[in-house]
Design a protein around this motif. Structure first.
Motif, short mmCIF file in Angstrom:
data_model
loop_
_atom_site.label_atom_id
_atom_site.label_comp_id
_atom_site.label_asym_id
_atom_site.label_seq_id
_atom_site.Cartn_x
_atom_site.Cartn_y
_atom_site.Cartn_z
N ARG B 44 0.86 -1.21 0.00
CA ARG B 44 0.00 0.00 0.00
C ARG B 44 0.88 1.24 0.00
NH1 ARG B 44 -2.91 -2.86 3.83
NH2 ARG B 44 -2.16 -1.55 5.52
N PRO B 45 0.43 2.33 -0.63
CA PRO B 45 1.27 3.53 -0.78
C PRO B 45 1.77 4.05 0.56
CG PRO B 45 -0.71 3.72 -2.12
CD PRO B 45 -0.86 2.46 -1.34
N GLU B 46 0.93 4.03 1.62
CA GLU B 46 1.41 4.60 2.88
C GLU B 46 2.49 3.72 3.50
OE1 GLU B 46 -1.64 3.70 2.18
OE2 GLU B 46 -2.64 2.61 3.80
N GLN B 47 2.42 2.40 3.25
CA GLN B 47 3.49 1.50 3.72
C GLN B 47 4.81 1.84 3.03
OE1 GLN B 47 1.63 -2.30 2.76
NE2 GLN B 47 2.06 -2.98 4.86
N VAL B 48 4.72 2.03 1.70
CA VAL B 48 5.90 2.37 0.91
C VAL B 48 6.54 3.64 1.46
CG1 VAL B 48 6.74 3.09 -1.35
CG2 VAL B 48 5.05 1.26 -1.17
#
Lengths: 321, 338
Positions: B44-48
């Protein structure tokens, strides 16, 4: 002292098989050495002196070289017939050799000591320690300063003269009967030449060796030799004891050689050279090989080969005159 | 001599610095997102974004480089993006298998190549010489992956005398497992007296190590032949003959010692190049060494691993060259004393 022949060469022919053709470097040479004497072998470069010497020990690189025929008689054996392992017992042990180029004749990656010791161990059944002691002894006999230090040095750390002394030490340490010295002083400085020559002659006497001295220098012959063989283009053209040779040279080539020596005190604008060059060794020449350069050549000389004949006792010449 | 070694080591530091800068830049230029790789498939983008901060990828490039170099000095090559294990540990685990192969290979190359070269020079222009030269050229020019596959067909499929790949037989490893002491299987098996494992290891070692050795064997034989030809024409060889030294001693001691310089240099280069040469061989023979590790890392864009291996290889290369120079000095007094 009765004249005992130590080594004799009979009708030796050593040819090199090259691209230009068969090069007859030594073409039917015979000579012998008497015990205790110094035999001088003279001639221009390329006349086959060194090839003869190398042939005695069968050291001709093959191919391209090959000893085609002839006998080398030493201690009752024909060296040509000996198997290689017997030959190796003679090399360095009974006949030893000094070479022209002290700079390249010693192995660059071993110390002087180890090279000398190796030869002494091989031929005299010495232990390592005894061989080392002997090597030091021989080096000091050759007037080497601080021989213990020299033992640990490598050839490139020594001067040419010192290296030649080391070679002489190796040759003499073997107690061999015959010493073949192939232009031992040619590569050295003039002042060192005299030293090395004197040393060689003196030690030869001390050790009672018979010597074959190969040189192109008649001065050295006059000083050192008892008898002389003059070679030209792979053949022997004259043989005599040193006095008769210098007093009464018979072969035109010998005469020409002697005229080309400068004499101190005599002013000469030009030294007399021997005109022309040695014929290429792969040419077939039916007559006398010197005929083209000979001031006294007759028509016969170009057609017919002059055989050796005895003009006086012990004085042989291959010339029609 | 010591001064020389120290000088070389200082030089090594500079080489490494330059190398690190280049590989680091390259690894950041390539269009792939390390943070995404770190998280695995479909992040997920926020994890990245979180990982990007965690790995320091949000900082300017030179700061990242400074961090990398600081860690490197402390012996930390970073962490694999995939396995999340330290890179150094990964290299350390895979290196012995590769060295196993390489050391065996260079040993084969030297012990076959040198005698072949010497004999070939001695018998110049004879049938033996021609055959040896043909053999050398074939060895140098045949690609290792082709040779590997031919070996597998002939010795595994047709003759069935050697295994197709791997480092040790799975069954043997289950019945009498090797106690890991040095990481070199053959050595460990020998130390612990594990004969079944030793036999299995050696039979697994033969095909890959011969494959790896082929190129070096040919090159070493050619190099030895040509220098020996020169040396055998030297005056001191005639002197040795004139003093009754045996032909064998002349060839293998007096002449070879002089001819060894170029051969050793070649062998050193070959050994260093084997570290990359072994990649193909390891892949084809399923050899769990550095090559397999590296190739996997390349496929997965695992750039800390790739960088770590590049640096280790550079160090290896320089160290091998230094070792060769020291050996040369030992063999040749002119280098040592001059």
């Amino acid at each position: 002292m009765a004249a005992v022949t130590v080594l004799s060469i009979r009708d030796l022919k050593t040819y090199f098989y090259t691209q230009e053709g068969v090069s007859r470097a030594v073409d039917g040479v015979s000579y012998h050495v008497i015990r205790g004497e110094t035999l001088g072998v003279v001639g221009e470069s390329g006349c086959g002196k060194s090839v003869t010497a190398l042939s005695i020990l069968r050291l001709i690189p093959s191919p391209p070289g090959k000893i085609v025929s002839g006998e080398i008689i030493f201690e009752g054996h024909n060296l040509m017939d000996l198997p290689l392992d017997k030959m190796r017992e003679i090399r360095g042990n009974k006949i030893s050799m000094i070479f022209q180029e002290p700079l390249t004749s010693l192995n660059p990656v071993f110390t002087i000591g180890s090279q000398l010791s190796k030869v002494f161990i091989l031929h005299q059944n010495l232990t390592k320690k005894e061989a080392k002691k002997k090597a030091i002894e021989m080096l000091s006999a050759c007037e080497m300063p601080s021989p213990e230090r020299i033992m640990k040095e490598y050839p490139y750390q020594l001067s040419g003269g010192m290296r030649q002394r080391a070679m002489i030490a190796m040759a003499l340490g073997c107690n061999s009967k015959v010493l073949i010295a192939d232009e031992p002083t040619t590569a050295l400085d003039v002042t060192i030449q005299a030293q090395i020559l004197d040393l060689t002659l003196q030690l030869r006497k001390e050790f009672g060796m018979t010597m074959i001295l190969i040189t192109h220098n008649l001065g050295i012959v006059a000083k050192a030799a008892d008898r002389v063989v003059v070679m030209y283009a792979g053949e022997k053209v004259e043989e005599a004891d040193v006095f008769s040779l210098f007093e009464k040279p018979r072969h035109p080539y010998t005469i020409a050689l002697m005229k080309s020596i400068p004499i101190l005190g005599r002013s000469e604008k030009f030294l007399k050279e021997v005109k022309g060059v040695v014929p290429a060794p792969y040419l077939e020449i039916s007559g006398c090989k010197f005929a083209d350069r000979c001031p006294e050549a007759m028509r016969r000389c170009h057609r017919e080969k002059p055989q050796l004949r005895e003009v006086e006792k012990g004085h042989l010449v291959a010339c029609f005159r | 001599m010591l001064r020389y070694i120290i000088k070389r080591l200082i030089w090594l530091a500079f080489v490494l610095l330059g190398l690190c800068a280049i590989t680091f830049t390259l690894s950041r230029i390539i269009p792939s997102d390390p943070a995404a790789s770190y998280l695995g498939p479909r992040p997920r983008p926020e994890q990245v974004e979180k990982v990007r901060v965690q790995l320091g990828l949000d900082k300017p490039l030179y700061v990242q480089f400074a961090y990398y170099m600081r860690n490197l000095v402390h012996g930390d090559l970073g962490e694999s993006l995939r396995t999340h294990r330290p890179v150094l540990q990964g290299i350390w685990e895979h290196l012995p298998a590769s060295l196993d192969l390489m050391i065996t290979a260079i040993f084969i190359a030297l012990s076959v190549g040198i005698p072949l070269g010497v004999l070939s020079a001695k018998k110049e222009n004879t049938t033996l010489d021609h055959l040896t030269r043909l053999f050398s050229v074939a060895n140098v020019s045949v690609p290792s992956f082709w040779l590997a596959m031919i070996f597998q067909i002939v010795f595994f499929r047709w003759l069935g005398i050697f295994p197709i790949g791997g480092r040790i037989d799975t069954v043997v490893n289950l019945v009498s497992p090797i106690k890991q002491i040095t990481g070199f299987y053959a050595l460990d098996a020998l130390i612990t007296g594990n004969w079944a494992a030793l036999k299995s290891t050696l039979s697994h070692l033969i095909l890959p190590s011969i494959t790896l050795a082929a190129y070096s064997t040919g090159l070493i034989a050619r190099m030895t032949r040509s220098t020996m030809l020169e040396v055998l024409r030297e005056d001191y060889i005639t002197t040795a003959r004139a003093y009754g030294i045996s032909e064998r001693e002349i060839l293998f001691v007096q002449a070879l010692r002089n001819a060894l310089g170029p051969t050793l240099t070649t062998a050193g280069l070959c050994f260093a190049f084997m570290l990359t040469g072994t990649f193909f061989v390891e892949l084809i023979f399923f050899w769990p060494g550095l090559g397999t590790y590296t190739v996997n890392a390349i496929f997965l864009n695992d750039y800390p691993v790739i960088m770590g291996i590049t640096i280790i290889m550079a160090v290896f290369y320089v160290v091998v060259n230094l070792a060769v120079d020291i050996l040369l000095a030992v063999a040749n007094p002119r280098i040592r004393l001059g």
